[in-house]
Design a protein around this motif. Sequence first.
Motif, mmCIF file in Angstrom:
data_model
loop_
_atom_site.group_PDB
_atom_site.id
_atom_site.type_symbol
_atom_site.label_atom_id
_atom_site.label_comp_id
_atom_site.label_asym_id
_atom_site.label_seq_id
_atom_site.Cartn_x
_atom_site.Cartn_y
_atom_site.Cartn_z
ATOM 1 N N VAL B 61 91.409 -38.211 -102.115
ATOM 2 C CA VAL B 61 92.466 -38.272 -103.059
ATOM 3 C C VAL B 61 92.425 -39.621 -103.750
ATOM 4 N N ASP B 62 92.406 -39.542 -105.038
ATOM 5 C CA ASP B 62 92.529 -41.019 -105.856
ATOM 6 C C ASP B 62 91.293 -41.826 -105.320
ATOM 7 N N GLY B 63 90.152 -41.336 -104.747
ATOM 8 C CA GLY B 63 89.103 -42.056 -104.387
ATOM 9 C C GLY B 63 89.180 -42.296 -102.937
ATOM 10 N N ARG B 74 98.703 -41.043 -97.669
ATOM 11 C CA ARG B 74 100.098 -40.630 -97.547
ATOM 12 C C ARG B 74 101.118 -41.239 -98.378
ATOM 13 N N ARG B 75 101.035 -42.599 -98.873
ATOM 14 C CA ARG B 75 101.676 -43.178 -99.724
ATOM 15 C C ARG B 75 101.535 -42.879 -101.136
ATOM 16 N N ARG B 76 100.411 -42.144 -101.435
ATOM 17 C CA ARG B 76 100.194 -41.617 -102.799
ATOM 18 C C ARG B 76 100.811 -40.019 -103.088
ATOM 19 N N ILE B 77 101.061 -39.370 -102.113
ATOM 20 C CA ILE B 77 101.089 -38.006 -102.233
ATOM 21 C C ILE B 77 102.623 -37.693 -102.056
ATOM 22 N N GLY B 78 102.872 -36.573 -102.478
ATOM 23 C CA GLY B 78 104.048 -35.692 -102.216
ATOM 24 C C GLY B 78 103.854 -34.333 -101.700
ATOM 25 N N LEU B 155 99.774 -37.377 -106.476
ATOM 26 C CA LEU B 155 99.354 -36.218 -106.380
ATOM 27 C C LEU B 155 100.565 -35.339 -105.424
ATOM 28 N N LEU B 156 100.923 -34.245 -106.162
ATOM 29 C CA LEU B 156 101.983 -33.234 -105.590
ATOM 30 C C LEU B 156 101.451 -32.016 -104.813
ATOM 31 N N ILE B 157 101.368 -31.689 -103.651
ATOM 32 C CA ILE B 157 100.969 -30.672 -103.150
ATOM 33 C C ILE B 157 102.165 -29.844 -102.838
ATOM 34 N N VAL B 158 102.190 -28.776 -103.494
ATOM 35 C CA VAL B 158 103.093 -27.859 -102.984
ATOM 36 C C VAL B 158 102.625 -26.294 -102.693
ATOM 37 N N ASP B 159 102.973 -25.630 -101.346
ATOM 38 C CA ASP B 159 102.495 -24.518 -100.861
ATOM 39 C C ASP B 159 103.718 -23.237 -101.008
ATOM 40 N N GLU B 160 103.164 -22.370 -101.514
ATOM 41 C CA GLU B 160 104.153 -21.268 -101.951
ATOM 42 C C GLU B 160 105.553 -21.819 -102.388
ATOM 43 N N PRO B 161 105.575 -22.452 -103.351
ATOM 44 C CA PRO B 161 107.020 -22.991 -103.557
ATOM 45 C C PRO B 161 108.069 -22.049 -104.145
ATOM 46 N N THR B 162 107.587 -20.728 -104.503
ATOM 47 C CA THR B 162 108.446 -19.706 -105.070
ATOM 48 C C THR B 162 108.760 -18.674 -104.413
ATOM 49 N N GLU B 183 103.024 -36.288 -115.492
ATOM 50 C CA GLU B 183 102.878 -37.466 -114.621
ATOM 51 C C GLU B 183 102.030 -37.463 -113.541
ATOM 52 N N CYS B 184 101.628 -36.275 -113.011
ATOM 53 C CA CYS B 184 100.885 -36.380 -111.695
ATOM 54 C C CYS B 184 100.106 -35.091 -111.734
ATOM 55 N N LEU B 185 99.109 -35.054 -110.807
ATOM 56 C CA LEU B 185 98.275 -33.963 -110.546
ATOM 57 C C LEU B 185 99.146 -33.047 -109.638
ATOM 58 N N ILE B 186 99.269 -31.817 -109.618
ATOM 59 C CA ILE B 186 99.920 -30.843 -108.987
ATOM 60 C C ILE B 186 98.959 -29.786 -108.378
#
Lengths: 416, 296
Positions: B61-63, B74-78, B155-162, B183-186
């Motif tokens: 993630v980001d190298g 962990r500091r870079r992701i949501g 980096l935003l990681i979203v699992d089954e958000p809908t 703004e970011c990779l999702i």
Amino acid sequence: MSRDLLLIRHGVVAGLRNPGLRLLGLVSFLGVGAAAWGHGALAGTFSIQLTNWLGRGFGVAAALWFAYSAIRDQDERTGAMLRSKPVDGARWVTLNWATGMCVWLFLMLLPCLGAAIGQFPAAGFTSVASHAVAFGRAAMTLLTVGTLSFMLSRMMRSPLGGVLTVFAWFCTMAGARFVPTTFQPDFSQNRLVFLGLGLFVFALCALGVERWRRGEMRQPAAPIAAVLGSLLLTGVGLANANGRQPNMTTGVSNIWDRITLQHARQGERAPGFWLPDGRGGLVRTAPHAGKILLIFIFAADDMEAAQTLPVLDQIAREYADRGVQPIGVCLAQDHGDGWTLARMGGYHFPIGMDLATAKTSIPPESAIATAYDIQVLPRLVITDRLHLIREQLSEATYSIEYLRQQVGRRLTEEPR
Amino acid sequence: MGIEVQDLCKVYDNRVRALDHVHLEAEAGVLGLLGPNGSGKTTLMSITATLLEPTTGTVRVDGLDVRKQKPEIRRRIGYLPQDVGLYPNLTVYETLDYMALLYNLDDPKDRKQRIERSLERLNLTRLVDRQVQTLSGGLRQRVALAQAVLSQPSLLIVDEPTAGLDPEERIRVRSFFADLARECLIVLSTHIVADIEAVASSLAVLRFGKLRYFGTPEKLLQSLQGRVWMVAMPPGGERPQLGEGFLETGLYREPAGIQLRGVSDSAPCVDAQVAVPNLEDAYVWLMTREEGAVVA
């Protein structure tokens, strides 16, 4: 306010908004307050009972609550959001633990406050001091079992850790005669053992297991040192607690054996003793040569027997210049009970603690109980001026008139 | 910004192979992860979010390597998992403040600004004093989304958000992703094809832990151009005789009657009409192709 304190504050606010916990706080405040009101001036003994109720009741409830809260973020799905946050594992564990502790200590403060208010009209500031001590002692129990429950559950990733903690505690309570008293987490004399044990599981879980699981273990030397240090503290505590058992060294070798070997017989000399008074001094019969003794032997948490203590206090004041000396002998497995009574009871006659007490239920087992051949507590032994036993009474309570009669009879026979 | 997955395998303790030699990479926009339940989407996201350890292979993630640089990642992701674990008794604002503190946002002024921005973006401003337990599922999901973007992640990681949201709420969430993708990779995991269709700039389709497709949705649709057919069902409701190899992707009720839709290399019957392929056609087609038939 620092970040950690803010996090704890949010957690505590969330916890205290729980309707169940609010109800517990309210009911315990009112219930204990009413019970304290009913026990009037006996703040010292009520404080001992309160310590037991709170330590055990809240201790068990908190242990189970901690078992749940420890694994709240361990679930693969619901906890994942919290675990993905960039917070150090050890800090996260500490924050969660501290939040739970604050919630439960606050809840436990409420009944103590209720008791202090309830007994204030009758006991005054003694009530405040006694129940502050009760809070402190019960808080130590809660800290111990709560920490064990939280950390074990966290390490096992299952509430089983808390269930095991409670189960082990019940076993030590139920098997009190067979399990060494050193393993009782709520006994004051074992504080160092459980402080060490608590620190050990804390260090192991927060600094070791949690950081390792989160991939943050970069310098293992510090966690290892902390774990070993807390183990050492536990060992020191164990040695200390065992050393405090019956062998009281006060210049006389094995004083407890010597007390036990005596026998109380009508017309013979009352068994002598050498008991700590909880204030650094000793309670003995020898310094009261030439005085009529009223030796009252009782269990520290016996509310009924405690009603005699103010009566004896009055006798001590009324007959001090006529050579009448009440002496209390308090039987308590938990050394803190005797300490509380000695310091917080507000009595003006000597009360000694039998530290060799194994049990206070029928038949009591202790050095004094053996020496005085006691089957049921409390026991009042009245001697003459030569300390020969004249009366052995086993009533539950004694009125001031009755004791005045007894003392008057002895004074008639031996005015000086 | 970006993720790079190379030869990733994950075998659980019960020997279930959740991921099998997965390769993919993305730098910007929305990477849609599509696949049926149990295809390995959540496992891939958990590994990327540093919550699971890969068995073999690497994820960067980001190298940064997910094995060795977890705290930095962990500091870079949501991260927004499928089931959200919020404190039910905290208010919306307190919840976001709590999460912001966990993101090490120490400066009260900065924290307040970020919270207010998140609230605004997700249209939650009027709900700040409501306890989370009093919110509907959709609103809770929005609160969870708001906390995931507090730290302005790369980096935003979203699992089954809908999943489980009503149509209006789904559209709102999708719009939010479309806006945020600047703004970011999702990385967006779902089994709802329409969600991917609406926002994804690249697509990875997983099945039984294997990558069946990786590329842009347009490229996938292009490969089906001229191979999607609509066949009118006779009034009696009986299915017409269709040529071998016709893969049915759906039945549609239209004013002219019921239309059977499907994929076939050639016209399945004489009156079949070519249709514009959509992602649902492509998805069903990918799922039924034999192993090893990855398009990308």
